[in-house]
Design a protein around this motif. Structure first.
Motif, short mmCIF file in Angstrom:
data_model
loop_
_atom_site.label_atom_id
_atom_site.label_comp_id
_atom_site.label_asym_id
_atom_site.label_seq_id
_atom_site.Cartn_x
_atom_site.Cartn_y
_atom_site.Cartn_z
N LEU A 399 0.83 -1.20 0.00
CA LEU A 399 0.00 0.00 0.00
C LEU A 399 0.87 1.26 0.00
O LEU A 399 0.54 2.25 -0.66
CB LEU A 399 -0.93 0.00 1.22
N ARG A 404 -0.71 4.59 -1.53
CA ARG A 404 -2.00 4.56 -0.82
C ARG A 404 -1.78 4.52 0.69
O ARG A 404 -2.30 3.64 1.40
CB ARG A 404 -2.80 3.33 -1.26
N ASP A 407 -4.72 4.21 3.18
CA ASP A 407 -5.39 2.92 3.35
C ASP A 407 -4.81 2.11 4.51
O ASP A 407 -5.38 1.09 4.91
CB ASP A 407 -5.30 2.10 2.07
#
Length: 693
Positions: A399, A404, A407
């Motif tokens: 991630l 990201r 997340d």
């Protein structure tokens, strides 16, 4: 043990080779590239299709007599032959269509049918292709033989065929670095016998073997709802193709195993919703339309009209009784087996079964064989659900690498909450988010070459595995490209030094393009599938089949669509399985299904070690691993003495180390006691397969 075997491209003129064949083998097709099936195969587990130029494909059972004019010796270069061995849910029409599509070189579609099976494709008289599965539960092996290549779905028969000794270096790598491809490579415990990696095809043309990947392009994550629907569809297909199989009538036709938590409970409930086919010898009336109980389009979980009287034995080990008794279905008949501790029945190390390869299932064989004896002819288990559905901790670094980072917040917050609930206090859990986040970022920035060098250093220093006191710390310790195996520190200095040098050399090669989390998850799945295969060889009763639907290709593919941030939260697997059951019509599960605290999962291993302490101490008195220079015998004896001391509580890492180590020692002793070459007839002379130093 059941296996397929054959060879292709033999050039040797030795006439004695014409008499070489597997003992009790059934010839599926002959000619210069023959194929045999060995073992107690059922008629519906072997299916053959033939496509000749200018005609349609024909399909028949592999144990059927077939058309006497269908002579493989007269095949033309354009003739295609397909063998599917195992539990495959494809219809005859789908097999025929698949064979026709394979004429143009398309092979990947042959792995998209429900079930767990091996595919062998022969083109003409010079080319043979074998396809492995994605998880590794259906492996393929090969070795040079008589100027060509021999192949099989088991490694031991090939070692028998060519007289291959045990590969001591490979055993060291299995114990020290069990999930590091750079150390294991494609080797097996038998020198010169090679393994085809999961998700690959073995092509043999002109006697030369070549491996190519048939893996799908990386699947893009879907939103939670459509991903769960696809997982539900795949799992229903996987269960249904087992339930609808025709099986012998000498035992209950279908059984389920409730010893593996919510995964086996899910399989059991799905199986209980599928109507059984008519028994052998019964008049098979056309199946009437049945009312669908599932909310998923295309669901095969149906309500029989009227309900069938036959019940399914739901077998539970005594120490897993709590969850199992909470699983209710009209057709499930609960049978509780008194618990058998691991390491039972090891007073005579040679009395147990010889499996194709070593694995920790050997120390648990008596424990699970007791449950499997009461199971059905087709016995469904929940093996593989954790590796298929859970998000490997290293996926947190994926991630970060994919941009990201936000997340990460939800799974890390849930992890901290789980730590607080488990610890019962804030002590030691306040730093969980920071610890995990730092580890994820560090892994995302670590070069692969540096990770191999770091693993080599850990082996050289003989570092013991880190024992995380909380879920967060254990997860942070697993946020690495590589980790030494639990038994690595019990090996001798020489094999560890050789492995370390090999890893430093491998660090100079190109790095994989796969992100660390996806790579760690895939390798963990392969390792578990290999352990499951050993369990099958060690505990499956004659005429019985153990099934692990979660290891099927279609289920593995469906699980890859699940969002990573969803799977990384504690308890995500239980929630996913509850959603699968809800999609199949079972909506009455309690809200905390699978989340209630259970008994200590490591307590049976501790009790088993203490009960078997004298036999295990005798096993390590003069171990074959020590005679081969692989084992630090004093360190192993000390670890065993500590783990069997009633005044101490052995940590999980120590239990795993002893299970891995003692399983390899047991396997070596049983292999050394076996008569070499006993898989074949017509070999020139017996070949030795014992461990050579």
């Amino acid at each position: 043990m059941r296996w397929l075997t054959g060879w292709s491209g033999l050039t040797a003129a030795d006439p004695t080779l014409a008499a070489v064949r597997p003992i009790a083998g059934t010839l599926l097709w002959g000619g210069p590239n023959p194929l045999w099936a060995v073992g107690d195969w059922r008629p519906d587990e072997l299916r053959l299709a033939v496509l000749r130029p200018g005609g349609p494909a024909t399909v028949r059972g592999g144990l059927d007599p077939g058309d006497p004019t269908d002579n493989a010796d007269h095949d033309t270069p354009a003739t295609l032959r397909l063998a599917v061995a195992g539990r495959c849910g494809a219809t005859d029409r789908e097999l025929a269509d698949g064979l026709a599509a394979a004429r143009g070189g398309a092979l990947r579609h042959l792995t998209h049918w429900p079930g767990s099976y091996t595919v062998v494709l022969r083109a003409g008289t010079r080319s043979t292709v074998l396809l492995t599965d994605l998880s590794g539960a259906q492996p393929v092996f090969h070795t040079p033989f008589a100027g060509g290549t021999a192949y099989a779905t088991a490694a031991l028969p090939l070692a028998d065929l060519v007289g291959a000794p045990v590969d001591a270096a490979h055993l060291a790598a299995r114990l020290a670095t069990p999930e590091t491809p750079e150390a294991l490579g494609d080797r097996t415990p038998y020198r010169g016998v090679r393994r085809v990696p999961p998700g690959h095809a073995l092509g043999i043309r002109g006697g030369r073997a070549d491996r190519t990947s048939y893996l799908d392009d990386p699947a893009e994550e879907r939103a939670e709802a459509p991903a769960v629907r696809e997982l539900t569809r795949a799992l229903l297909e996987a269960v249904r193709c087992r339930v609808r199989a025709t099986v012998p009538a000498d035992r209950p036709r279908l059984g389920v195993d409730l010893s593996y938590g919510t995964a086996s409970a899910t399989v059991a409930l799905l199986a209980a919703a599928v109507p059984l086919p008519p028994g052998p010898g019964a008049d098979a009336a056309p199946e009437r339309p049945a009312a669908r109980t599932g909310a998923v389009k295309g669901s095969w979980a149906r309500r029989a009209e009227p309900p069938e009287p036959e019940t399914l034995p739901a077998v539970t080990l005594g120490d897993a009784e709590g969850l199992a008794l909470a699983v209710h279905a009209p057709r499930l008949r609960h049978l509780v087996v008194p618990p058998v501790a691991p390491y039972a029945d090891l007073a005579d190390p040679l009395a147990g079964p010889l499996t194709d390869e070593p694995g920790p299932a050997l120390v648990d064989a008596a424990r699970y064989a007791a449950a499997h004896r009461l199971g059905g002819a087709d016995h469904l288990t929940g093996h593989g659900a954790r590796q298929v559905l859970d998000g490997h901790p290293a996926r947190l670094a994926d991630l970060v690498r994919s941009g990201r980072p936000l997340d990460l917040l939800a799974p890390i917050a849930a992890l901290a909450g789980a730590d607080r609930a488990t610890a019962g206090a804030l002590t030691g859990t306040l730093h969980t988010p920071v610890t995990v986040l730092r580890a994820a970022r560090r892994l995302a920035r670590t070069r692969y070459a540096d990770a191999l060098d770091d693993l080599a250093l850990k082996l050289t220093l003989r570092q013991e595995p880190v024992q995380g006191r909380t879920m967060g710390r254990a997860l942070a310790a697993d946020l690495t490209w590589h980790r030494p195996g639990p038994a690595a520190h019990l090996l001798a200095d020489e094999p560890l030094a050789a492995l370390a040098q090999h890893l430093r050399t491998a660090a100079r090669d190109s790095a994989p393009t796969e992100p660390p989390g996806a790579r760690r998850a895939r390798l963990a799945l392969h390792r578990h599938a290999a352990h499951y295969r050993t369990l099958v060889h060690a505990t499956e009763q004659h005429g019985q089949r153990l099934h692990a639907p979660f290891l099927d290709n279609q289920v593995v593919r469906a699980a890859r669509l699940l969002p990573d941030d969803l799977r990384l939260q504690p308890g995500a697997r239980h929630a996913l399985l509850a959603a699968v059951l809800a999609g199949a019509g079972r909506t009455d599960l309690p809200a905390d299904w699978g989340r209630a605290p259970g008994p200590d999962p490591y307590d049976p291993a501790r009790r088993g070690l203490r009960a078997a302490a004298p036999a295990l101490a005798e096993l390590l008195d003069r171990p074959l691993l020590g005679e081969a220079g692989l084992l630090d015998t004093p360190a192993a004896r000390k670890t065993l003495a500590t783990a069997t001391d009633p005044a101490q509580t052995a940590p999980p890492g120590t239990l795993a180390a002893l299970a891995e180590l003692l399983a390899v020692e047991l396997w070596l002793r049983r292999l050394a006691a076996r008569r070499p070459g006993s898989s074949w007839t017509g070999l020139p002379a017996p070949r030795r397969t014992a461990l050579e130093t």
